[in-house]
Structures are given as C-alpha cells and as structure tokens.
Design a protein around this motif. Sequence first.
Motif, PDB file in Angstrom:
ATOM      1  N   THR A   6       0.831  -1.210   0.000  1.00  0.00           N
ATOM      2  CA  THR A   6       0.000   0.000   0.000  1.00  0.00           C
ATOM      3  C   THR A   6       0.863   1.258   0.000  1.00  0.00           C
ATOM      4  OG1 THR A   6      -1.763  -1.153   1.185  1.00  0.00           O
ATOM      5  CG2 THR A   6      -1.791   1.259   1.253  1.00  0.00           C
ATOM      6  N   GLN A   7       1.901   1.266   0.849  1.00  0.00           N
ATOM      7  CA  GLN A   7       2.751   2.449   0.928  1.00  0.00           C
ATOM      8  C   GLN A   7       3.618   2.617  -0.317  1.00  0.00           C
ATOM      9  OE1 GLN A   7       2.216   4.666   3.090  1.00  0.00           O
ATOM     10  NE2 GLN A   7       0.786   3.407   4.260  1.00  0.00           N
ATOM     11  N   PHE A   8       4.009   1.504  -0.943  1.00  0.00           N
ATOM     12  CA  PHE A   8       4.768   1.612  -2.190  1.00  0.00           C
ATOM     13  C   PHE A   8       3.911   2.272  -3.270  1.00  0.00           C
ATOM     14  CE2 PHE A   8       6.132  -0.128  -6.315  1.00  0.00           C
ATOM     15  CZ  PHE A   8       7.443   0.334  -6.329  1.00  0.00           C
ATOM     16  N   ALA A   9       2.633   1.876  -3.331  1.00  0.00           N
ATOM     17  CA  ALA A   9       1.732   2.507  -4.299  1.00  0.00           C
ATOM     18  C   ALA A   9       1.523   3.983  -3.970  1.00  0.00           C
ATOM     19  CB  ALA A   9       0.389   1.775  -4.310  1.00  0.00           C
ATOM     20  N   ALA A  10       1.390   4.297  -2.658  1.00  0.00           N
ATOM     21  CA  ALA A  10       1.214   5.694  -2.258  1.00  0.00           C
ATOM     22  C   ALA A  10       2.464   6.515  -2.526  1.00  0.00           C
ATOM     23  CB  ALA A  10       0.852   5.759  -0.770  1.00  0.00           C
ATOM     24  N   ALA A 133       6.584   5.766   5.506  1.00  0.00           N
ATOM     25  CA  ALA A 133       5.733   4.642   5.906  1.00  0.00           C
ATOM     26  C   ALA A 133       6.245   3.330   5.329  1.00  0.00           C
ATOM     27  CB  ALA A 133       4.297   4.900   5.446  1.00  0.00           C
ATOM     28  N   LEU A 134       6.803   3.368   4.119  1.00  0.00           N
ATOM     29  CA  LEU A 134       7.361   2.154   3.518  1.00  0.00           C
ATOM     30  C   LEU A 134       8.552   1.661   4.332  1.00  0.00           C
ATOM     31  CD1 LEU A 134       7.206   0.197   1.109  1.00  0.00           C
ATOM     32  CD2 LEU A 134       8.743   1.722  -0.124  1.00  0.00           C
ATOM     33  N   VAL A 135       9.397   2.581   4.778  1.00  0.00           N
ATOM     34  CA  VAL A 135      10.514   2.209   5.647  1.00  0.00           C
ATOM     35  C   VAL A 135       9.980   1.627   6.959  1.00  0.00           C
ATOM     36  CG1 VAL A 135      12.477   3.092   6.964  1.00  0.00           C
ATOM     37  CG2 VAL A 135      12.071   3.901   4.628  1.00  0.00           C
ATOM     38  N   VAL A 176      12.047  15.501   4.453  1.00  0.00           N
ATOM     39  CA  VAL A 176      12.504  14.605   5.525  1.00  0.00           C
ATOM     40  C   VAL A 176      11.469  14.563   6.648  1.00  0.00           C
ATOM     41  CG1 VAL A 176      14.235  14.294   7.334  1.00  0.00           C
ATOM     42  CG2 VAL A 176      14.950  14.857   5.010  1.00  0.00           C
ATOM     43  N   LEU A 177      10.940  15.719   7.018  1.00  0.00           N
ATOM     44  CA  LEU A 177       9.946  15.769   8.087  1.00  0.00           C
ATOM     45  C   LEU A 177       8.658  15.037   7.685  1.00  0.00           C
ATOM     46  CD1 LEU A 177      10.473  19.449   9.253  1.00  0.00           C
ATOM     47  CD2 LEU A 177      10.980  17.379  10.569  1.00  0.00           C
ATOM     48  N   LEU A 178       8.252  15.172   6.433  1.00  0.00           N
ATOM     49  CA  LEU A 178       7.076  14.431   5.963  1.00  0.00           C
ATOM     50  C   LEU A 178       7.331  12.931   6.000  1.00  0.00           C
ATOM     51  CD1 LEU A 178       5.777  16.545   2.934  1.00  0.00           C
ATOM     52  CD2 LEU A 178       4.682  16.237   5.162  1.00  0.00           C
ATOM     53  N   ALA A 179       8.553  12.511   5.643  1.00  0.00           N
ATOM     54  CA  ALA A 179       8.879  11.084   5.698  1.00  0.00           C
ATOM     55  C   ALA A 179       8.835  10.579   7.142  1.00  0.00           C
ATOM     56  CB  ALA A 179      10.254  10.836   5.080  1.00  0.00           C
TER      57      ALA A 179
END
Length: 271
Positions: A6-10, A133-135, A176-179
């Motif tokens: 899901t996060q990869f698609a996002a 999120a993917l991480v 970076v902050l968003l990640a």
Amino acid sequence: MTAASTQFAALLGPAVGGLLIAGPGLAVCYAVDAVGFLVFSAALLFVRPLPPAAPDTAPDAAPNKGVRQAFTSVADGLCYTRGHRLVVGLLLIDAAAMVFTMPQALYPVLADEQFGGGPGLVGLLYAAPALGALVGAATSGWTARAGGHALIGAVLLWGVSLTGFGLTSLLPLALVLLALAGLGDLISETLRSALLQHGTPDGLRGRVSSLWMVQATVSPALGNAVVGFLAELTSASAAVVTGEVVCVVATLAVAAAFPALRRATLAAPGE
C-alpha cells in the motif's frame, strides 16, 4: 506485506502523477490513471470466487432477522467499547492523530506559497510520507513486542514532524519531516490495530474493529476539512502548525488520562 504494498503505491503514484501533470499534462495523467483502473479491474476476473455461506434454515429465520442481528451486533460493540478503557484510549488517540492534523488538502497551496514549486513538487509532498511509511513497514517487526508507550511515541512523532513541516521553508528538510511523519503514522496505525485486536475478545473483535474502521475512515476526511477551514481563517502554514500543536497536546492528554493505554503491551508474558 499489505502495508508495504500500500505504501509503495502511495509513494509511486503521487510522484508519477506530478511528473505527468508537469510534463505531458493533466489529460495524459487521467488517461494513464484510467488505463490502470481498467487493467486491474480486468485482473479481478481471474480471481476465484469464494463459496457462499450456508443459508440460515432455522425455523425462526424471519425476513428482518438479519437487520435485528446487525443492530444488536453494533449495540454489543458499542457497549463493550464504552466499558473498556484501553479501547476507548485507542479510539481517542486515533482521533487525536487525525482530527486537525491532516495537511494533505493543503499540499498544492504549500507547494506554491511556501516552497515555490509546481505540480511536480506537489507530487513529492504527497509521496514523502509514503516513503517514510514504507521504511516503517519494512522494519516493523519490533512492534510485535511493543505496546502503549511506543504507540504514544509514534503519534507524537507524527505531530512534531508535521509541526516542523509547517514551520520550514526549506524543501529538503520539509521532505525529511514528511517522511518521518509517515513513519510515525505507519507505526501508530500498526500498533493501534494490533492492540485493539489483542485487547478484544474473539466474539466481539469484528464489531469493535468495525467501529475503529469507521473512525479511521471519517477522521482523516474531517481532519482535511478542518485544516482547510483553518487555512481560510489564517494561512496554510499556520493551519498546519496549529493543527499539529493540537495533536501533540491531545495525545499527551489521552496518554495521561488512560493508564491502561500506557500499560498495554503485545509482548508475551515474561518477555
């Protein structure tokens, strides 16, 4: 695996969409999107159907029995939730993380006013939380032994990171902050769901989980609407900062008011 896909698609979708809009144009972006829907809709034709459940042949199976059972099930779930401090705490901390704190609706405005970019930059803003999120999904094995303190910390990471995002005009720092916010969101979502299922009896798990899913669906939409309204009254960056300060304060208040949430753990006894 579901969270990772899901996060990869996002992550990939907004980035590619932003590049398509900035390059060939909006019409090409929508055309690619439509082709994608057609391809994956056709793929569903190859999924084998599940066998239907056995029909209810009991003598008292009245036409409106299913409706009565549905309302009874909802009432049972609400009664259990109201009397269970851990579940109430989980629902409240979920609301604290979502209401007032969803800046996605403001990304186009922020990309233009705060970072001086166009559609490609908007795509990066949408993709950055998904990267975090993917991480988080790829490294989330430790959450199987975590608990309430980790959940509270993850929600605070979400709120503090987005506060910094609203304050900065440096694009690399903002990404970076968003990640980091996306990482905190993934961990908190994983722990909320796991603790909710762990703390609910088998017979009520579906009903209680459905209440959580309703809140998880409504709260982000409400959060985007509230932040948009705040932006109309102030500015986009001020709305983000205000919302995230509310998130941090509300999270700390819920953590203080619900000791059962702080004590909750997924670790097996003795670990």
